[in-house]
Scaffold this motif. Structure first.
Motif, PDB file in Angstrom:
ATOM      1  N   ARG A  66     -18.584  -2.879 -93.215  1.00 40.20           N
ATOM      2  CA  ARG A  66     -18.726  -4.315 -93.446  1.00 40.20           C
ATOM      3  C   ARG A  66     -18.442  -4.661 -94.906  1.00 40.20           C
ATOM      4  NH1 ARG A  66     -22.185  -6.679 -89.445  1.00 40.20           N
ATOM      5  NH2 ARG A  66     -22.945  -5.120 -87.964  1.00 40.20           N
ATOM      6  N   PRO A  67     -17.989  -5.874 -95.171  1.00 44.75           N
ATOM      7  CA  PRO A  67     -17.815  -6.300 -96.568  1.00 44.75           C
ATOM      8  C   PRO A  67     -19.130  -6.151 -97.338  1.00 44.75           C
ATOM      9  CG  PRO A  67     -16.816  -7.892 -95.068  1.00 44.75           C
ATOM     10  CD  PRO A  67     -17.579  -6.918 -94.209  1.00 44.75           C
ATOM     11  N   GLY A  68     -19.029  -5.599 -98.527  1.00 46.80           N
ATOM     12  CA  GLY A  68     -20.215  -5.439 -99.371  1.00 46.80           C
ATOM     13  C   GLY A  68     -20.954  -4.148 -99.148  1.00 46.80           C
ATOM     14  N   GLU A  69     -20.606  -3.430 -98.084  1.00 43.82           N
ATOM     15  CA  GLU A  69     -21.234  -2.138 -97.818  1.00 43.82           C
ATOM     16  C   GLU A  69     -20.282  -1.018 -98.235  1.00 43.82           C
ATOM     17  OE1 GLU A  69     -22.418  -1.967 -93.752  1.00 43.82           O
ATOM     18  OE2 GLU A  69     -23.970  -3.500 -93.977  1.00 43.82           O
ATOM     19  N   GLY A 108     -16.580  -0.963 -97.413  1.00 46.23           N
ATOM     20  CA  GLY A 108     -16.243  -2.320 -96.989  1.00 46.23           C
ATOM     21  C   GLY A 108     -14.978  -2.861 -97.607  1.00 46.23           C
ATOM     22  N   ASP A 109     -14.608  -2.301 -98.771  1.00 50.28           N
ATOM     23  CA  ASP A 109     -13.402  -2.784 -99.455  1.00 50.28           C
ATOM     24  C   ASP A 109     -12.130  -2.108 -98.950  1.00 50.28           C
ATOM     25  OD1 ASP A 109     -13.968  -0.283-100.385  1.00 50.28           O
ATOM     26  OD2 ASP A 109     -13.771  -0.775-102.512  1.00 50.28           O
ATOM     27  N   TRP A 141     -10.757  -2.660 -96.153  1.00 50.94           N
ATOM     28  CA  TRP A 141     -10.088  -3.592 -95.234  1.00 50.94           C
ATOM     29  C   TRP A 141      -9.531  -4.791 -96.015  1.00 50.94           C
ATOM     30  CZ3 TRP A 141      -9.944  -3.239 -89.737  1.00 50.94           C
ATOM     31  CH2 TRP A 141     -10.688  -2.185 -89.178  1.00 50.94           C
ATOM     32  N   ASP A 189      -9.316  -8.031 -97.989  1.00 52.88           N
ATOM     33  CA  ASP A 189     -10.225  -9.182 -98.012  1.00 52.88           C
ATOM     34  C   ASP A 189     -10.566  -9.685 -96.612  1.00 52.88           C
ATOM     35  OD1 ASP A 189     -10.227  -9.198-100.797  1.00 52.88           O
ATOM     36  OD2 ASP A 189      -8.397 -10.419-100.873  1.00 52.88           O
ATOM     37  N   PRO A 194     -12.422 -10.678 -93.463  1.00 53.03           N
ATOM     38  CA  PRO A 194     -13.837 -10.815 -93.096  1.00 53.03           C
ATOM     39  C   PRO A 194     -14.181  -9.888 -91.935  1.00 53.03           C
ATOM     40  CG  PRO A 194     -12.574 -12.688 -92.304  1.00 53.03           C
ATOM     41  CD  PRO A 194     -11.645 -11.876 -93.138  1.00 53.03           C
ATOM     42  N   TYR A 195     -15.451  -9.615 -91.762  1.00 47.93           N
ATOM     43  CA  TYR A 195     -15.898  -8.633 -90.768  1.00 47.93           C
ATOM     44  C   TYR A 195     -15.357  -8.942 -89.381  1.00 47.93           C
ATOM     45  CZ  TYR A 195     -19.079  -5.746 -88.004  1.00 47.93           C
ATOM     46  OH  TYR A 195     -19.603  -4.831 -87.126  1.00 47.93           O
ATOM     47  N   ARG A 197     -11.928  -7.541 -88.402  1.00 46.50           N
ATOM     48  CA  ARG A 197     -11.731  -6.097 -88.527  1.00 46.50           C
ATOM     49  C   ARG A 197     -11.817  -5.492 -87.125  1.00 46.50           C
ATOM     50  NH1 ARG A 197     -14.770  -4.634 -94.278  1.00 46.50           N
ATOM     51  NH2 ARG A 197     -13.698  -6.281 -95.451  1.00 46.50           N
ATOM     52  N   ASP A 231      -4.703   0.635 -97.205  1.00 47.31           N
ATOM     53  CA  ASP A 231      -6.022   0.109 -96.828  1.00 47.31           C
ATOM     54  C   ASP A 231      -6.574   0.988 -95.710  1.00 47.31           C
ATOM     55  OD1 ASP A 231      -5.996  -2.266 -98.536  1.00 47.31           O
ATOM     56  OD2 ASP A 231      -4.372  -2.941 -97.223  1.00 47.31           O
TER      57      ASP A 231
END
Lengths: 156, 571
Positions: free
Chosen positions: B226-229, B232-233, B235, B237, B239-240, B243, B282
């Motif tokens: 997930r973004p921020g986990e 997470g980077d 993927w 930018d 959003p979850y 993905r 990525d």
């Protein structure tokens, strides 16, 4: 097995015997002819099977083959250079007469660079037909003593 | 009075009862000793209690009544026609009773020695559910059968009657979530994988664990960073909810000593990075990875990503084979790329790899096991075609390998085909997604049109010991037995036994349609049996040969199970 396949098998056997004699003059190559890339979209246009053999004598490459069950009348056999499994430019061709079952034979003069590519299994043969301008059957000219080698080892 | 297993089942059959119930038609009780934690860890040689028989996924049976010398005497003992649909199942056998998952979430129990039906469970599925998917495996534990159903439920059945003990919803089939593989039970925890994650939804992709007695969901682990986990980077930018992919559509393996569950994660969706709005740089974690997971918590202890930046539907999701090489604990796996990977299963460290079929997609794998794509694959934009080997049928697909323990041999079913692939434009909005690539297939150069291959490897040296090839694709996993035999089935309806040391074909029989599924071996009352299914349906392992080898034909019906044994006089 269909009768056509049996006939083709007999023809292949005969040609292998012939190419074995030619092999005394140079290195031999060959492979089963398979479909050009096929999907549900173009499958009704693609058919047939066959074999190709080739012998390099000096810089002269003699290509022979047989095919059956094409979906269109054959127009020519073309030779292309590209690593196994990839598509590449045409560098030679010769005409094919006959119907959807038949044989072909032609010679192509190779440059030193093309001989090197042939030696690296980087030359393929295409049977072109009226219904398939980009080809209906294809086979790489694989050395008779070919064994699968790791691609990564060869590219490093 | 002591009764044999056969006598006990016969006695039960004498008291047949038809029991109605929601989704279940019950014909007969089937009593056997419960399967517990110890039984699963150390199964009776007579039994086949889980997908690949043991937690280490060796698919090796210690039974040795059928040998190289007598295998030609095998004869059909019984068979049973199965439900229509995609059929790639694994029968389980415990204490003389066979449990068989059918397409459409039908589960049946049989007297394994003669094919008498003991009970049947038939799930009532919503009309708009994608019914008819395969159930590659079910699980057995503590008197229950565990099934992951087409409607998003995990279901526990009473192993003696087929009655529903509990059922728990854990995914929304209306969003495409489904199940083609079944649970694995570890120390009272039912771990259930999930697939159908290819659409873009906030739900993401995950797998779940449930209390074996109640079905209560114990944990849910996301397979998408997930973004921020951490990760997470990888993927960009995105959003979850955009993905896509990362399904876990094959059951995992378990090391009781390390208390780690090893499971593969499939590819991100869409397949081609440009269609995802990403590049091959990525990584899209945890796609195409081996995850080592704590079974009681779902915590990811380590991961290793085999195919970062997925571009070709590599699908590194398949079985994880656990092999101890001296003191070193290793895990082997292979995706469609055709690369056999060896990892340290304590740490996830990359140890080695070998190319098992011709491949031209990667030009290098570095000292940490990170591969580099061929340049034109790296640069491919939407609508641009690349020509590559192997294809989306593999290399290797769901047809699982076997580890022949006595001689340290990995036996691998492989497919030799290539493809051109071109990514499509995909609208990056919720509800969109999917695989989204056009493909054209062709025979693999250098194979003389032989699509099916079996290769044997020494897992210590990674050397190929022998290989054989044939025109028809192999469509089953491999079973190896202590009789020195391997068993495998193919598209051309043949079920074949071969010598594991040489690959020499020793016996074969031709069945009603393509042989598809996972062969097993078991014993009842001193007689060794081999079971295999015929099956239809499936993805690339069916579609590629349908287009490239149309000369291999088979009936379009014929899902069934077949059970073979030596004549009773010989057994």
């Amino acid at each position: 097995m269909r009768a056509r396949d049996l006939i083709l098998g007999a023809a292949v056997g005969g040609l292998i015997a012939v190419s074995g004699a030619w092999a005394q003059g140079g290195k031999t190559y060959g492979e089963k002819l398979g479909f050009m890339p096929v999907s549900d979209v173009n499958k009704s246009m693609i058919g047939g099977t066959g074999d190709v053999q080739a012998t390099l004598d000096g810089s002269t490459l003699t290509v022979t083959g047989e095919y059956s069950g094409l979906m269109g009348e054959p127009t020519m056999v073309s030779l292309h250079e590209a690593p196994m499994g990839m598509a590449g430019p045409k560098f030679g061709e010769f005409a094919v007469d006959g119907g959807t079952d038949g044989t072909f034979e032609g010679t192509v003069e190779l440059s030193d660079e093309q001989i090197q590519k042939l030696d690296n299994n980087e030359v393929y043969v295409v049977v072109n037909t009226e219904r398939n301008e980009d080809g209906e059957l294809r086979a790489w000219l694989v050395a008779d003593d070919y064994e699968m080698t790791p691609w990564m080892a060869s590219t490093n | 009075m002591l009764l044999s297993k056969g006598d006990r089942i016969a006695a039960l059959l004498a008291s047949v009862a038809i029991i109605g119930g929601a989704g279940a038609a019950l014909a007969q009780d089937a009593q056997s000793a419960p399967v517990d934690v110890e039984t699963l860890a150390n199964p009776d040689p007579a039994d086949w209690l889980m997908w690949r028989r043991t937690y280490d996924a060796h698919a090796f049976s210690p039974l040795d009544q059928i040998t190289r010398e007598n295998v030609q005497d095998l004869e059909l003992v019984w068979s049973w026609a199965m439900e229509p649909g995609t059929n790639q199942p694994t029968p389980l056998v415990h204490d003389g009773i066979m449990y068989l998952p059918n397409p459409g979430d039908v589960v049946q129990a049989f007297d394994a020695a003669n094919g008498d039906l003991l009970w049947e469970y038939r799930r009532e599925l919503p009309e708009d559910a994608r019914a008819g998917d395969t159930a590659r495996n079910i699980a057995l534990y503590d008197g229950k059968i565990y099934l992951s159903a087409d409607d998003g439920y995990v279901v526990a059945l009473n192993a003696e009657s087929g009655a529903v003990e509990w059922e728990v919803l854990r995914a929304d089939y209306k969003k495409g979530y489904r199940n083609t593989t079944g649970p694995v039970v570890i120390d009272g925890v039912v771990i259930a994988q999930l697939n159908g994650c290819d659409k873009f939804y906030e739900d993401g992709c995950y797998f779940t664990a449930h209390d074996a007695q109640s079905g209560e969901e114990l944990w849910r682990t996301s397979t998408v960073a997930r973004p921020g986990e951490p990760g997470g980077d990888t993927w960009g930018d995105l959003p979850y909810e955009l993905r896509g992919g990362n399904d876990t559509w094959i059951a995992g393996s378990y090391d009781p000593e390390l208390d780690l569950y090893f499971v593969g994660v499939a590819q991100p969706k869409p397949w081609v990075p440009a269609s995802r709005g990403l590049t091959t740089e990525d990584d899209a974690l945890y796609s195409n990875s081996t995850l080592a997971v704590r079974p009681q918590t779902g915590e990811i202890e380590w991961y290793f990503q085999h195919s970062p930046g997925e571009a070709l539907d590599f699908d590194d999701v398949y079985e994880r084979v656990l092999i101890d090489l001296g003191d070193q604990k290793t895990v082997f796996t292979m995706g469609k790329s055709g690369i056999l990977w060896k990892l340290d299963r304590e740490t996830g460290e990359y140890l080695d790899h070998v190319e098992t079929v011709f491949q031209n997609h990667w030009v290098a794998i570095d000292e940490n096991g990170r591969p580099t794509y061929r340049e034109d694959i790296r640069n491919a934009q939407v609508g641009e075609k690349v020509s590559v080997c192997p294809s989306t049928a593999g290399g290797k697909d769901w047809q699982a390998m076997s580890y022949y323990e006595p001689s340290n041999i990995l036996l691998i079913p492989l497919t030799q085909a290539c493809m051109e692939i071109s990514g499509r434009e995909v609208e990056l909005v919720v509800g969109s997604g999917g695989s989204q690539a056009d493909r054209w297939w062709f025979e693999m150069p250098g194979t003389d049109g032989n699509m099916g291959k079996i290769a044997a490897y020494n897992p210590e040296t990674m050397e190929e010991l022998w290989s054989t090839q044939q025109r028809a694709s192999y469509l089953t996993g491999i079973l190896s037995t202590a009789g020195g035999l391997g068993f495998i089935g193919d598209l051309d309806r043949y079920f074949t036994a071969f010598d594991v040391e040489s690959g020499e074909e020793l016996w074969k029989t031709r069945l009603t349609t393509s042989v598809q599924g996972y062969p097993i071996s078991f014993e009842v009352d001193g007689r060794q049996y081999v079971a295999i299914t015929t099956g239809l349906g499936g993805g690339s392992p069916r579609n590629v040969p349908r287009l490239v080898t149309p000369d291999i034909v088979h009936p379009s019906t014929g899902n069934a199970v077949y059970v073979f044994a030596l004549p009773e006089d010989d057994a």
